[in-house]
Design an enzyme around this catalytic site. Structure first.
Site, PDB file in Angstrom:
ATOM      1  N   GLY A  35      24.073 -26.284   0.411  1.00  0.00           N
ATOM      2  CA  GLY A  35      24.558 -25.029   0.244  1.00  0.00           C
ATOM      3  C   GLY A  35      23.969 -24.126  -1.182  1.00  0.00           C
ATOM      4  N   GLY A  36      24.977 -23.793  -1.743  1.00  0.00           N
ATOM      5  CA  GLY A  36      24.553 -23.265  -3.042  1.00  0.00           C
ATOM      6  C   GLY A  36      24.365 -24.223  -3.970  1.00  0.00           C
ATOM      7  N   GLY A  76     -16.448 -19.529  -4.251  1.00  0.00           N
ATOM      8  CA  GLY A  76     -15.429 -18.879  -4.705  1.00  0.00           C
ATOM      9  C   GLY A  76     -14.127 -19.824  -5.571  1.00  0.00           C
ATOM     10  CB  ALA A  77     -13.806 -23.543  -5.907  1.00  0.00           C
TER      11      ALA A  77
END
Length: 577
Positions: free
Chosen positions: A195-196, A434-435
């Site tokens: 959870g938290g 594009g790279a």
């Protein structure tokens, strides 16, 4: 047999021979008298001071040790240089606030704010009181501009506290988010967190997870009851899962290794966003020749596969760094790209490098997000970056498009364009399409761009020959049929049968077509796949010999840092999108 002999002896953890040591509250040189109200007040205060350290009891500590876990006090002692200060020793009537320890320690001589869950008290769960306590620690760290270290070992919100436990987490969430981009934070995940207890630490800059630990939204029991899925904790939220998704930045063998990793990582980080990372004097001269880069590239490119031979880019990073020492970030995720922190001339430098040893160094969704996250962090904390480019481009395909490669590539490009720290680009070999256009070149803001003689810059890789020389290829392939007929007639005239002549002619003509296509491919590489045009257009500042790469980059980086003013970024900037 007597009744006494038949009674079962019960084991005990208390030592019957241990004498209780009473604390004496006397002033040196003062006349000794009977203790009064003052001494009783001091004794009560002393007991309150010691209560967090001893309240767990021997049984709870032994249970923690049987799980191969340290107590919170042992973890802090392992991490800190020496004595430490504990803040907010609040213990409410129902143990409110007792399951969380906050304090100030020193690591490698630097002040660090630390918090840790005490699993021996309420399983380290969060209530409203210690949520506020944690928020105050984060605020203190931002005010005093010191890093934060979290030692997480929590079952989540304290259920009997009701909404107070949730409010406690909300206080901590908000405070930690507000210091993101102000001071760096390092989180360790110990034990079983849910959870938290999982959300909070992942708000930190870096997350370290030892083996045989778990953290996640819910535990396996909840998954079983809600979805009917049988899954082990390791399969649900273990290091193998989180290291591949990028939730975990480092996987280590055990708790001691995690705490050592904290110390190692802090060596590369500034205390806050308004300063440079600490400079560490080095006996490794910037003028050192990087001959191992020469050896690597020579053996690779002179092999039968030539310029298509994969290389491990981490060898180049090692050669560039002082004494070959660097710290790789997220080393188990997206190995086709490498992100790391190292030093050149004592200055901390970040490295972002395509690794052609894995998938030709192509940039996929995971690699793009891994790069973007690291670049964004370096930008916030004044860390210069050296990009090492060797990629055939972004990875195409339906699977990548469905996962959002366009969005991931945009996140990486945005991080590069926004980068304000000194940043260099080294073209190692392939830089296509594009790279290249999105990988820290001069148009996107690079301060210095150099290329090795092995560089191949082009709009397309070898496949581009089909577009550049399409007319020549069409003529070759169209003439193949005529050549087969002519060659078959010649073979029949030489005495072959009809079938033999046709088969031989077809083979000879196919070999001729392949040879002509190979000549055009070589012409394409010679005329277009090289750094010549980029150099003539000013896209590259200079060609650098592999053995001189450390000296050229190190001297230029030292120059840029001499004229760089470290300061926080304007406006609110966070480490995560």
């Amino acid at each position: 047999m007597t009744k006494q002999n038949t009674e079962q002896l019960e084991p005990t953890l208390s030592n019957p021979f241990q004498k209780k040591q009473n604390k004496q509250f006397t002033v040196p040189g003062a006349i000794v008298g009977e203790p009064g109200l003052y001494e009783k007040s001091l004794e009560a205060g002393w007991n309150l001071q010691q209560r967090p350290h001893v309240a767990a009891g021997t049984k709870a500590i032994m249970r923690q040790h049987q799980k191969n876990r340290m107590t919170i006090w042992e973890r802090i002692q392992c991490l800190t240089d020496g004595p430490f200060t504990v803040f907010y020793q609040n213990w409410g009537p129902n143990l409110d606030g007792a399951s969380l320890v906050t304090g100030l320690i020193q690591v490698n001589g630097r002040d660090v704010a630390v918090y840790g869950h005490d699993f021996t008290v309420r399983a380290g769960s969060m209530d409203a009181t210690n949520g506020k306590k944690l928020a105050r620690l984060f605020e203190l760290a931002a005010k005093r501009k010191i890093p934060v270290v979290g030692l997480n070992d929590s079952a989540g919100a304290y259920i009997p506290a009701g909404v107070g436990g949730l409010d406690g987490y909300a206080d901590a969430f908000t405070a930690l988010r507000k210091i993101s981009g102000v001071v760096p934070s390092i989180m360790c995940m110990f034990g079983f967190n849910a959870g938290g207890g999982s959300y909070l630490p992942r708000q930190g800059s870096f997350l370290i997870q030892p083996n045989e630990t778990f953290f996640g939204l819910t535990g396996p029991g909840v998954v079983k009851s809600v979805l009917g899925e049988d899954v082990t904790p390791d399969e649900l939220g273990g290091p193998k899962v989180h290291s591949q998704s990028g939730v975990t930045d480092f996987v280590v063998p055990d708790e001691v290794a995690a705490l050592r990793k904290v110390r190692e990582l802090l060596n590369y980080l500034p205390s806050h966003s308004g300063e440079l990372a600490p400079v560490q004097a080095s006996s490794d001269p910037l003028s050192r020749k990087t001959w191992d880069i020469d050896i690597l590239l020579k053996q690779a490119f002179n092999s039968p596969t030539g310029f298509n031979t994969p290389i491990d880019i981490s060898i180049l990073i090692q050669q560039l760094c002082d004494h070959g020492d660097f710290l790789e970030i997220q080393p188990e995720r997206a190995r086709n790209t490498i992100t790391a922190l190292g030093r050149m001339g004592g200055n901390v430098v970040g490295f972002v490098a395509n690794n052609s040893a894995v998938a030709s160094g192509q940039i996929d969704v995971d690699a793009a997000y891994k790069n973007a996250r690291f670049i964004r962090f370096c930008n916030l904390y004044n860390i210069p970056i050296i990009f090492l480019e060797d990629t055939t481009g972004f990875l195409p395909g339906r699977e990548q498009e469905s996962r959002g490669i366009v969005q991931a590539g945009r996140a990486m490009l945005d991080a590069i364009v926004d980068l304000r720290t000194p940043r260099f680009l080294v073209l190692v070999r392939n830089a296509f399409g594009g790279a290249y256009a999105s990988y820290n070149n001069y148009p996107t803001g690079a301060d210095f761009v150099v290329a090795l003689p092995t560089t191949r810059v082009a709009v397309m890789g070898p496949a581009g020959v089909e577009y550049v020389y399409k007319d020549e290829l069409r003529k070759i392939r169209q003439s193949a049929k005529t050549k087969v007929v002519q060659e078959a007639e010649a073979q029949r005239a030489a005495g072959m049968s009809e079938n033999e002549a046709l088969e031989t002619a077809t083979g000879l003509v196919n070999d001729w077509v392949k040879a002509e296509e190979q000549l055009l491919a070589q012409r394409y590489e010679r005329e277009l796949m090289n750094p010549n045009e980029a150099l003539s257009l000013g896209s590259i500042s200079q060609i650098v010999m592999p053995s001189d790469l450390r000296q050229v980059l190190g001297e230029q980086m030292a120059f840029c840092l001499r004229h760089y003013t470290p300061e926080p970024m304007g406006g609110v900037q966070r480490e995560f999108h």
